[in-house]
Design an enzyme around this catalytic site. Structure first.
Site, PDB file in Angstrom:
ATOM      1  N   LYS A 168      17.642  27.605  17.466  1.00 43.74           N
ATOM      2  CA  LYS A 168      16.858  26.944  16.728  1.00 43.74           C
ATOM      3  C   LYS A 168      17.409  26.672  15.445  1.00 43.74           C
ATOM      4  O   LYS A 168      17.329  25.268  15.280  1.00 43.74           O
ATOM      5  CB  LYS A 168      15.532  27.934  16.315  1.00 43.74           C
ATOM      6  CG  LYS A 168      14.609  27.402  15.354  1.00 43.74           C
ATOM      7  CD  LYS A 168      13.827  28.327  14.481  1.00 43.74           C
ATOM      8  CE  LYS A 168      14.636  28.705  13.213  1.00 43.74           C
ATOM      9  NZ  LYS A 168      13.805  29.730  12.491  1.00 43.74           N
ATOM     10  N   CYS A 205      -3.577  25.138  12.396  1.00 42.63           N
ATOM     11  CA  CYS A 205      -3.546  25.889  13.641  1.00 42.63           C
ATOM     12  C   CYS A 205      -2.459  27.096  13.464  1.00 42.63           C
ATOM     13  O   CYS A 205      -1.481  27.302  13.663  1.00 42.63           O
ATOM     14  CB  CYS A 205      -2.816  24.948  14.729  1.00 42.63           C
ATOM     15  SG  CYS A 205      -2.810  25.688  16.337  1.00 42.63           S
ATOM     16  N   CYS A 212     -10.295  20.988  12.878  1.00 43.01           N
ATOM     17  CA  CYS A 212      -9.151  20.607  13.398  1.00 43.01           C
ATOM     18  C   CYS A 212      -9.748  19.204  14.157  1.00 43.01           C
ATOM     19  O   CYS A 212     -10.780  19.247  14.986  1.00 43.01           O
ATOM     20  CB  CYS A 212      -8.703  21.323  14.220  1.00 43.01           C
ATOM     21  SG  CYS A 212      -7.091  20.651  15.350  1.00 43.01           S
ATOM     22  N   CYS A 240      -8.065  19.678  22.641  1.00 41.63           N
ATOM     23  CA  CYS A 240      -7.123  21.041  22.834  1.00 41.63           C
ATOM     24  C   CYS A 240      -7.753  21.975  23.848  1.00 41.63           C
ATOM     25  O   CYS A 240      -9.004  22.593  23.551  1.00 41.63           O
ATOM     26  CB  CYS A 240      -6.863  21.667  21.543  1.00 41.63           C
ATOM     27  SG  CYS A 240      -6.303  23.330  21.255  1.00 41.63           S
TER      28      CYS A 240
HETATM   29  S1  SF4 Z   1      -8.323  23.036  18.280  1.00 41.77           S
HETATM   30 FE1  SF4 Z   1      -6.365  23.573  19.344  1.00 41.77          FE
HETATM   31  S2  SF4 Z   1      -4.701  22.525  17.910  1.00 41.77           S
HETATM   32 FE2  SF4 Z   1      -6.524  22.566  16.739  1.00 41.77          FE
HETATM   33  S3  SF4 Z   1      -6.504  24.464  15.374  1.00 41.77           S
HETATM   34 FE3  SF4 Z   1      -7.637  24.896  17.315  1.00 41.77          FE
HETATM   35  S4  SF4 Z   1      -6.153  25.974  18.419  1.00 41.77           S
HETATM   36 FE4  SF4 Z   1      -4.912  24.696  16.883  1.00 41.77          FE
END
Ligand code: SF4
Length: 362
Positions: free
Chosen positions: A244, A319, A329, A335
Site C-alpha cells: 500500500k 461510507c 448516500c 449499492c
Molecule cells: S449505500 Fe453503499 S456506498 Fe453508500 S454509504 Fe451505504 S454501503 Fe456505503
C-alpha cells in the site's frame, strides 16, 4: 549317513543359490567301518547330492547395508531427505514475494461491474466539498513545501507512520518531525531513537516505527545519497514498507503509477460496492492486496491514483467502517450493500424494561 549329511546341509540358513552339494565321506569313519569292510578298495567315495533349494525371504535384520541406504531408497521408504532440514538463506527477492500476484485471472475476460461509472460520479459529487481529513492531512501532503528530494523522503516517512493511524494523528507527527528538522535521511540517521519515538507518539506502533525510521534513513544514506529508492521492489525491501505504502510513494514521489494504493477504506468500500471479488468468484476479497489485484483488472489506469483519496475521504465521512450513512448516500440505489450495515434496530431487553419501569415510577 550321506543322506543325512545332505539334508543337514539343506537346512542351513541363507543358502540362496546352492543347487548341489558335494560330499566326500571318508571310510575311515569308525562308525561305519563294518559296513564297508567288503569294499576296502574304496578308500574314498564321492557322492554328489543335488538339492533344489527353496528361495528364502531376506531376513528383516538391521544390517550395515540397511543403515547405509541410498537417497533413492530413502525416498521410496518415505524417509525425509536431509535437504529438507538444510538451512536456506532467505531469497534475495523476498520483497517480491510480498508483491506476488495472488490470482490468475484472464484479464481480457473480466468485465467492469455494472454502473461503476455512475457510482464513481456519485461519490465524486459527495466528495466535492473536500471536507475529509485525507484532503488536508493525507500522506501525499507531507513536506509539500520542501525541495523535491526532501519531499520524497517526507512522503516515505509519512507513509511508514500512516499504518494503523488516523490522518490527523499522522499529520501531527510529521509536523513535529519537520519542526525539529527530523524529516531528512541525514538527520534521522544521526538522531536518537528515543527522540524520534517521543516525537511521533501517539501514532500506532510508534516504537517499532521509530526503529524502522532509523533503519530506512541509514539505507537511504548508504544506497541512495539521502534520497529514496526509485523502484517498487526496492521500496518494498525497506523495513516496515508494504505494498500500500510503496504504491503511494511511487505515485506521489516519482509520479510512476504501477498499482492502486489500497488501504482499509478502499478495501472495504470496493467490497461493499461489489467492485472486487476473490479469483473471479462472488466471494469478497479478504485482504487489501487481493482488492488491489481484483480492482486493477478492470478499473481504467487513469483512475488508479485518484481512486485512493476519493474512496478514503468517502470512507472517513459517509461510507464509514461502522454504521455507514446509507440514508444520505446518493448512490444507495446502486449499492448492493445499502442499509445492510446500517445502525441495528434496538431490541428490547429485560434490563431496559426494568429501567423504563423504574423511570416511570419515579
Ligand atoms: S449505500 Fe453503499 S456506498 Fe453508500 S454509504 Fe451505504 S454501503 Fe456505503
Amino acid at each position: 549317513m550321506l543322506l543325512s549329511l545332505a539334508l543337514a546341509q539343506t537346512n542351513l540358513p541363507n543358502r540362496m543359490h546352492t543347487t548341489a552339494i558335494s560330499v566326500k565321506a571318508e571310510t575311515t569313519s569308525t562308525e561305519h567301518n563294518a559296513n564297508f569292510e567288503s569294499s576296502k578298495d574304496r578308500s574314498v567315495s564321492e557322492i554328489r547330492v543335488f538339492v533344489r533349494k527353496k528361495r528364502l525371504r531376506k531376513p528383516e535384520l538391521v544390517t550395515e547395508n540397511a543403515v547405509k541406504l541410498e537417497p533413492q531408497d530413502q525416498k521410496l521408504r518415505g524417509l525425509p531427505d536431509i535437504e529438507e532440514f538444510a538451512y536456506r538463506k532467505p531469497s534475495d527477492n523476498l520483497s517480491l514475494t510480498k508483491f506476488k500476484p495472488i490470482s490468475k485471472i484472464d484479464e481480457t475476460k473480466v468485465k467492469p461491474p455494472p454502473n461503476w461509472e455512475r457510482v464513481l460520479e456519485g461519490i465524486r459529487k459527495m466528495r466535492s466539498s473536500e471536507d475529509a481529513p485525507v484532503d488536508s492531512m493525507g500522506c501525499e501532503k507531507a513536506g509539500s513545501s520542501l525541495p523535491p528530494k526532501e519531499r520524497r523522503f517526507a512522503v516515505l516517512i509519512s507513509s511508514l507512520l500512516s499504518s494503523q493511524t488516523k490522518d490527523n494523528v499522522n499529520h501531527g507527527a510529521i509536523q513535529r518531525l519537520l519542526e525539529n528538522d527530523l524529516l531528512k535521511a541525514e538527520t534521522i540517521e544521526k538522531a536518537d531513537e528515543s527522540t524520534l519515538k517521543n516525537l511521533i507518539y501517539p501514532v500506532g506502533f510508534y516504537t517499532r516505527k521509530a526503529t524502522n525510521m532509523k533503519k530506512i534513513a541509514k539505507i537511504c544514506m548508504l544506497k541512495y545519497d539521502g534520497d529514496i529508492p526509485e523502484t517498487l521492489e526496492a521500496l518494498l525491501s525497506l523495513p516496515g514498507i508494504g505494498p500500500k505504502m510503496a504504491h503511494l510513494v511511487m505515485n506521489v514521489a516519482w509520479n510512476n503509477v504501477q498499482g492502486i494504493c489500497v488501504d482499509t477504506h478502499v478495501h472495504r468500500i470496493c467490497n461493499r460496492l461489489g467492485w472486487v471479488s476473490r479469483n473471479g468468484s462472488k466471494e469478497r476479497t479478504k485482504t487489501p492486496e487481493e482488492t488491489r489485484e481484483s480492482l486493477q483488472l478492470w478499473l481504467p489506469k487513469e483512475e488508479w491514483v485518484p481512486i485512493n483519496p476519493l474512496l478514503v475521504g468517502f470512507g472517513q465521512t459517509i461510507c464509514t467502517p461502522l454504521r455507514p450513512s446509507c440514508d444520505i448516500c446518493i448512490i444507495n440505489d446502486l449499492c448492493p450493500s445499502a442499509f445492510r450495515e446500517a445502525t441495528p434496530k434496538k431490541t428490547k431487553t429485560k434490563t431496559k424494561t426494568k429501567v423504563s419501569e423504574s423511570q416511570v415510577s419515579s
